[in-house]
Design an enzyme around this catalytic site. Sequence first.
Site, PDB file in Angstrom:
ATOM      1  N   CYS A 144       7.566   6.068   3.330  1.00 13.52           N
ATOM      2  CA  CYS A 144       7.359   4.624   3.363  1.00 13.52           C
ATOM      3  C   CYS A 144       7.551   3.937   2.003  1.00 13.52           C
ATOM      4  CB  CYS A 144       6.002   4.306   3.979  1.00 13.52           C
ATOM      5  SG  CYS A 144       5.891   2.613   4.593  1.00 13.52           S
ATOM      6  N   HIS A 203       4.237   8.004   8.656  1.00 12.87           N
ATOM      7  CA  HIS A 203       2.999   8.521   8.054  1.00 12.87           C
ATOM      8  C   HIS A 203       2.310   9.382   9.107  1.00 12.87           C
ATOM      9  CE1 HIS A 203       2.693   5.525   4.694  1.00 12.87           C
ATOM     10  NE2 HIS A 203       3.234   4.685   5.540  1.00 12.87           N
TER      11      HIS A 203
HETATM   12  N1  GLN Z   1       4.467  -1.941   0.913  1.00  4.46           N
HETATM   13  C1  GLN Z   1       5.479  -1.435   1.760  1.00  4.46           C
HETATM   14  C2  GLN Z   1       5.730  -2.224   3.021  1.00  4.46           C
HETATM   15  O1  GLN Z   1       4.842  -2.906   3.508  1.00  4.46           O
HETATM   16  C3  GLN Z   1       5.151   0.014   2.079  1.00  4.46           C
HETATM   17  C4  GLN Z   1       3.930   0.206   2.922  1.00  4.46           C
HETATM   18  C5  GLN Z   1       3.600   1.637   3.204  1.00  4.46           C
HETATM   19  O2  GLN Z   1       3.868   2.548   2.393  1.00  4.46           O
HETATM   20  N2  GLN Z   1       2.985   1.877   4.353  1.00  4.46           N
HETATM   21  O3  GLN Z   1       6.815  -2.187   3.535  1.00  4.46           O
END
Ligand code: GLN
Length: 253
Positions: free
Chosen positions: A94, A194
């Site tokens: 992510c 995740h």
């Molecule tokens: N900040 C990033 C987004 O919202 C990554 C979020 C995350 O790692 N879950 O796209």
Amino acid sequence: MAIIRIYHLYPAHLNLYGDRGNMLALCRRAEWHGIDIEVVPVEPGGRINFSCCDLLFMGGGQDSDQKLVAKDLKNHRTEMRQAVEEGMAVFAVCGSYQLLGYYYTTGRGEKIGGLEIAEFYTEAGPKRLIGNAVINCSLWNPPKTLVGFENHAGKTYLGPNLQPLGEVLVGYGNNGADKKEGAVYKNVIGTYLHGSLLPKNPWLTDNLLEKALSYRNQVFQPAQLDDSIEQQAHSSVIRLASSKRHKRRSSRV
Ligand code: GLN
């Protein structure tokens, strides 16, 4: 005995939705396969000796943490890109997946420069893409499914020559529109999933161990493991993600 050195980048800053569990899965599975593991945690300001790193792992992070680690990563950009070209294995989830591309523009319009390791860019959209996801992953022939949980504002668009990690069966993937999820470049895997991801997808854990070993000319000799519990976890996410209620709830996000 085979040995893998894993660099865990910024564990205090990049650890959303159980991403740290990926490290546990890598270590435990390696042990079951008879592979020695050395884990080197690195926080911002720390030294990263890429010549000793076989597998680099980075979890997800909020925009503020991404900004912080992106600044640090810039100091390592040349060495990291060189190691990637030579075949170092990288697994990025992510927020850190986004940092492997050209840039990530946050919802506030801030542009965070990426490492330019692979041809893609990310821009935050007006709504977050949240829910359980299932993808058909072509790292194997025939493809295998991967299941995980996604929660991101960023929408990622791959360049024409970059392979996705898989095709979205349920969920949003890279941008909610083109059915692509994640990216694969050399021995680098980036994904929005995740969960943590690896405990529920043990074939991906083994794939990463294999990549790390082959990078150092070591052969992966998998033990016959009983994956029935992991398989149950995998199947239960597929059932949950495919249920009409879940799909309805995700589409309301
Ligand atoms: N900040 C990033 C987004 O919202 C990554 C979020 C995350 O790692 N879950 O796209």
